[in-house]
Design a protein around this motif. Structure first.
Motif, PDB file in Angstrom:
ATOM      1  N   ARG A  89      33.691  36.098  45.617  1.00 44.03           N
ATOM      2  CA  ARG A  89      33.564  35.995  47.082  1.00 44.03           C
ATOM      3  C   ARG A  89      32.385  35.575  47.687  1.00 44.03           C
ATOM      4  O   ARG A  89      32.049  34.945  48.591  1.00 44.03           O
ATOM      5  CB  ARG A  89      33.935  37.544  47.391  1.00 44.03           C
ATOM      6  CG  ARG A  89      33.467  37.862  48.881  1.00 44.03           C
ATOM      7  CD  ARG A  89      33.865  39.440  49.115  1.00 44.03           C
ATOM      8  NE  ARG A  89      32.736  39.914  48.854  1.00 44.03           N
ATOM      9  CZ  ARG A  89      32.899  40.886  47.731  1.00 44.03           C
ATOM     10  NH1 ARG A  89      33.998  41.078  47.189  1.00 44.03           N
ATOM     11  NH2 ARG A  89      31.742  41.473  47.327  1.00 44.03           N
ATOM     12  N   GLU A  90      31.190  36.153  46.959  1.00 46.11           N
ATOM     13  CA  GLU A  90      29.644  35.560  47.343  1.00 46.11           C
ATOM     14  C   GLU A  90      29.613  34.254  47.212  1.00 46.11           C
ATOM     15  O   GLU A  90      28.780  33.647  48.186  1.00 46.11           O
ATOM     16  CB  GLU A  90      28.710  36.283  46.750  1.00 46.11           C
ATOM     17  CG  GLU A  90      28.631  38.131  47.015  1.00 46.11           C
ATOM     18  CD  GLU A  90      28.822  37.972  48.511  1.00 46.11           C
ATOM     19  OE1 GLU A  90      28.358  37.601  49.303  1.00 46.11           O
ATOM     20  OE2 GLU A  90      29.424  39.336  48.960  1.00 46.11           O
ATOM     21  N   LEU A  91      30.155  33.523  46.176  1.00 42.08           N
ATOM     22  CA  LEU A  91      29.709  32.008  46.004  1.00 42.08           C
ATOM     23  C   LEU A  91      30.781  31.437  47.300  1.00 42.08           C
ATOM     24  O   LEU A  91      29.847  30.396  47.858  1.00 42.08           O
ATOM     25  CB  LEU A  91      30.472  31.548  44.883  1.00 42.08           C
ATOM     26  CG  LEU A  91      29.469  31.777  43.481  1.00 42.08           C
ATOM     27  CD1 LEU A  91      30.333  31.666  42.289  1.00 42.08           C
ATOM     28  CD2 LEU A  91      28.093  31.009  43.475  1.00 42.08           C
ATOM     29  N   ILE A  92      31.751  31.671  47.669  1.00 43.31           N
ATOM     30  CA  ILE A  92      32.450  31.038  48.703  1.00 43.31           C
ATOM     31  C   ILE A  92      31.875  31.271  50.035  1.00 43.31           C
ATOM     32  O   ILE A  92      31.537  30.182  50.852  1.00 43.31           O
ATOM     33  CB  ILE A  92      33.972  31.629  48.810  1.00 43.31           C
ATOM     34  CG1 ILE A  92      34.708  31.029  47.736  1.00 43.31           C
ATOM     35  CG2 ILE A  92      34.640  31.124  50.175  1.00 43.31           C
ATOM     36  CD1 ILE A  92      36.096  31.637  47.454  1.00 43.31           C
ATOM     37  N   ARG A  93      31.126  32.390  50.136  1.00 44.34           N
ATOM     38  CA  ARG A  93      30.295  32.578  51.401  1.00 44.34           C
ATOM     39  C   ARG A  93      29.169  31.927  51.768  1.00 44.34           C
ATOM     40  O   ARG A  93      28.790  31.455  52.472  1.00 44.34           O
ATOM     41  CB  ARG A  93      29.963  34.298  51.645  1.00 44.34           C
ATOM     42  CG  ARG A  93      31.134  35.036  51.903  1.00 44.34           C
ATOM     43  CD  ARG A  93      30.781  36.627  51.929  1.00 44.34           C
ATOM     44  NE  ARG A  93      31.881  37.404  52.240  1.00 44.34           N
ATOM     45  CZ  ARG A  93      31.679  38.722  52.396  1.00 44.34           C
ATOM     46  NH1 ARG A  93      30.502  39.276  51.944  1.00 44.34           N
ATOM     47  NH2 ARG A  93      32.815  39.506  52.885  1.00 44.34           N
ATOM     48  N   ALA A  94      28.595  31.777  50.275  1.00 44.29           N
ATOM     49  CA  ALA A  94      27.505  30.581  50.321  1.00 44.29           C
ATOM     50  C   ALA A  94      27.568  29.282  50.511  1.00 44.29           C
ATOM     51  O   ALA A  94      26.659  28.363  50.622  1.00 44.29           O
ATOM     52  CB  ALA A  94      26.789  30.992  48.934  1.00 44.29           C
ATOM     53  N   GLY A  95      28.867  28.885  50.437  1.00 45.56           N
ATOM     54  CA  GLY A  95      29.157  27.573  50.965  1.00 45.56           C
ATOM     55  C   GLY A  95      29.897  26.554  49.513  1.00 45.56           C
ATOM     56  O   GLY A  95      29.801  25.534  49.588  1.00 45.56           O
ATOM     57  N   PHE A  96      30.236  27.476  48.554  1.00 43.71           N
ATOM     58  CA  PHE A  96      30.599  26.740  47.513  1.00 43.71           C
ATOM     59  C   PHE A  96      32.245  26.830  47.205  1.00 43.71           C
ATOM     60  O   PHE A  96      33.068  27.661  47.710  1.00 43.71           O
ATOM     61  CB  PHE A  96      30.066  27.626  46.189  1.00 43.71           C
ATOM     62  CG  PHE A  96      28.767  27.569  45.913  1.00 43.71           C
ATOM     63  CD1 PHE A  96      28.237  26.304  45.064  1.00 43.71           C
ATOM     64  CD2 PHE A  96      27.860  28.339  46.266  1.00 43.71           C
ATOM     65  CE1 PHE A  96      26.758  25.964  44.938  1.00 43.71           C
ATOM     66  CE2 PHE A  96      26.428  28.062  45.931  1.00 43.71           C
ATOM     67  CZ  PHE A  96      25.822  27.229  45.395  1.00 43.71           C
ATOM     68  N   ILE A  97      32.849  25.702  46.853  1.00 45.25           N
ATOM     69  CA  ILE A  97      34.244  25.695  45.869  1.00 45.25           C
ATOM     70  C   ILE A  97      34.033  26.407  44.874  1.00 45.25           C
ATOM     71  O   ILE A  97      33.278  25.802  43.799  1.00 45.25           O
ATOM     72  CB  ILE A  97      34.768  24.299  46.268  1.00 45.25           C
ATOM     73  CG1 ILE A  97      34.609  23.813  47.485  1.00 45.25           C
ATOM     74  CG2 ILE A  97      36.116  24.298  45.637  1.00 45.25           C
ATOM     75  CD1 ILE A  97      34.872  22.310  47.575  1.00 45.25           C
ATOM     76  N   VAL A  98      34.743  27.202  44.404  1.00 40.43           N
ATOM     77  CA  VAL A  98      34.758  27.942  43.146  1.00 40.43           C
ATOM     78  C   VAL A  98      35.900  27.565  42.327  1.00 40.43           C
ATOM     79  O   VAL A  98      37.193  27.692  42.586  1.00 40.43           O
ATOM     80  CB  VAL A  98      34.716  29.302  43.539  1.00 40.43           C
ATOM     81  CG1 VAL A  98      34.649  30.193  42.006  1.00 40.43           C
ATOM     82  CG2 VAL A  98      33.624  29.869  44.284  1.00 40.43           C
ATOM     83  N   ASP A  99      35.540  27.209  40.970  1.00 42.18           N
ATOM     84  CA  ASP A  99      36.629  26.598  39.881  1.00 42.18           C
ATOM     85  C   ASP A  99      36.296  27.442  38.754  1.00 42.18           C
ATOM     86  O   ASP A  99      35.200  27.600  38.330  1.00 42.18           O
ATOM     87  CB  ASP A  99      36.444  25.335  39.750  1.00 42.18           C
ATOM     88  CG  ASP A  99      37.472  24.706  38.775  1.00 42.18           C
ATOM     89  OD1 ASP A  99      38.666  25.312  38.712  1.00 42.18           O
ATOM     90  OD2 ASP A  99      37.280  23.716  38.103  1.00 42.18           O
ATOM     91  N   LEU A 100      37.358  28.297  38.076  1.00 36.06           N
ATOM     92  CA  LEU A 100      37.290  28.895  36.692  1.00 36.06           C
ATOM     93  C   LEU A 100      37.789  28.018  35.645  1.00 36.06           C
ATOM     94  O   LEU A 100      38.862  27.613  35.839  1.00 36.06           O
ATOM     95  CB  LEU A 100      38.180  30.130  36.893  1.00 36.06           C
ATOM     96  CG  LEU A 100      37.349  31.228  37.788  1.00 36.06           C
ATOM     97  CD1 LEU A 100      38.227  32.537  37.820  1.00 36.06           C
ATOM     98  CD2 LEU A 100      35.855  31.533  37.289  1.00 36.06           C
ATOM     99  N   ARG A 101      37.115  27.704  34.644  1.00 39.94           N
ATOM    100  CA  ARG A 101      37.551  27.049  33.591  1.00 39.94           C
ATOM    101  C   ARG A 101      37.422  27.976  32.263  1.00 39.94           C
ATOM    102  O   ARG A 101      36.243  28.523  31.935  1.00 39.94           O
ATOM    103  CB  ARG A 101      36.747  25.785  33.328  1.00 39.94           C
ATOM    104  CG  ARG A 101      36.857  24.928  34.672  1.00 39.94           C
ATOM    105  CD  ARG A 101      36.086  23.527  34.376  1.00 39.94           C
ATOM    106  NE  ARG A 101      36.177  22.953  35.788  1.00 39.94           N
ATOM    107  CZ  ARG A 101      36.482  21.570  35.892  1.00 39.94           C
ATOM    108  NH1 ARG A 101      36.472  20.626  34.745  1.00 39.94           N
ATOM    109  NH2 ARG A 101      36.437  21.157  37.070  1.00 39.94           N
ATOM    110  N   THR A 102      38.521  27.844  31.566  1.00 34.77           N
ATOM    111  CA  THR A 102      38.498  28.680  30.307  1.00 34.77           C
ATOM    112  C   THR A 102      37.747  28.048  29.270  1.00 34.77           C
ATOM    113  O   THR A 102      37.897  26.862  28.906  1.00 34.77           O
ATOM    114  CB  THR A 102      40.057  28.824  29.899  1.00 34.77           C
ATOM    115  OG1 THR A 102      40.725  29.565  30.740  1.00 34.77           O
ATOM    116  CG2 THR A 102      40.140  29.586  28.614  1.00 34.77           C
TER     117      THR A 102
END
Length: 255
Positions: A205-218
């Motif tokens: 949530r905070e990364l998106i608020r800071a202006g990031f696109i968030v991706d999770l990689r296994t």
């Protein structure tokens, strides 16, 4: 958990009663002989994952400590690498251990909450440092990382799945965090180090608020838990630039 070259119980006690900065100054000469250093399998796994995304020109190791993450940057960055840490003692050890070859490395003493850089980096990594930041500090921390990345730059760090409630690991981390909260309630200066405060849902949530696109990689080397979820993931947050969309996750399930 500690090698014979590691710190004694007395040395750890003195460190724990110090500030974060002074405590790591004291621990620095023996830090790499403790379980607090990020294990090599994690570093190697992250390097392999970043190789599939890169290469990058310039890289920053945030809260670099004795420089374990610098080798990761060295595998994926072509031009220059920087390590930043608040502890002069940790940086001194890192300088001594700098390996020849690869991109030039600069070591900078600075606070991650007030980074002394402009938007000069294509990649920022961090390993094992987020327990030193309270949940309320995440917005400012992520804003700082965002400010030092060029548009399209990546912020990457591994996140291990939390211990299952009732498991030995769960009780061990709960006991540690409880002890630290009691210590900080009765002793000054505070020593902020909480293993259970860095929650992936809050981080996303905070990364998106800071202006990031968030991706999770296994990170497949560490397998999966009984419910099928990965034991370890790499968070890759991209600073939005021209043509980028809103923050998203590549995997719908998260801890």
């Amino acid at each position: 958990m500690f090698t014979p070259q590691g710190p004694t119980f007395r040395e750890l006690a003195v460190q724990a009663l110090s500030s974060v900065e002074h405590g790591y100054d004291l621990l620095a000469p023996k830090f790499d002989h403790t379980p607090f250093r990020t294990p090599d399998p994690v570093l190697h796994s992250v390097a392999r994952a970043l190789e599939r995304i890169g290469p990058f020109d310039s890289g920053l190791d945030l809260c670099c400590g004795t420089g374990a993450g610098i080798d990761v940057l060295g595998t994926v960055c072509r031009e220059r690498i920087t390590g930043v840490d608040i502890s002069a003692g940790m940086l001194a050890v890192a300088r001594e251990q700098t390996r020849p070859g690869g991109p030039p490395v600069a070591w900078v003493r600075g606070d991650a909450r007030a980074l002394p850089f402009g938007p000069a980096f294509d990649l920022v990594v961090s390993f094992g440092a987020f327990g030193h930041f309270l949940p309320g500090e995440l917005p400012g921390l992520f804003a700082q990382v965002h400010s030092v990345l060029r548009p399209g730059g990546r912020f990457a760090f591994p996140v291990v799945a939390p211990a299952r409630p009732g498991s030995p690991g769960y009780w061990a981390l709960l006991a540690f965090d409880t002890a630290m909260r009691v210590r900080n309630a009765v002793w000054r200066p505070p020593f902020v180090m909480y293993y259970r405060a860095f929650r992936l849902s809050d981080v996303r949530r905070e990364l998106i608020r800071a202006g990031f696109i968030v991706d999770l990689r296994t990170l497949p080397e560490f397998g999966r838990r009984e419910d099928g979820s990965p034991r370890c993931r790499l968070v890759v947050a991209t600073r939005q630039g021209l043509g980028t969309a809103a923050g998203v996750l590549s995997e719908s399930d998260f801890w």
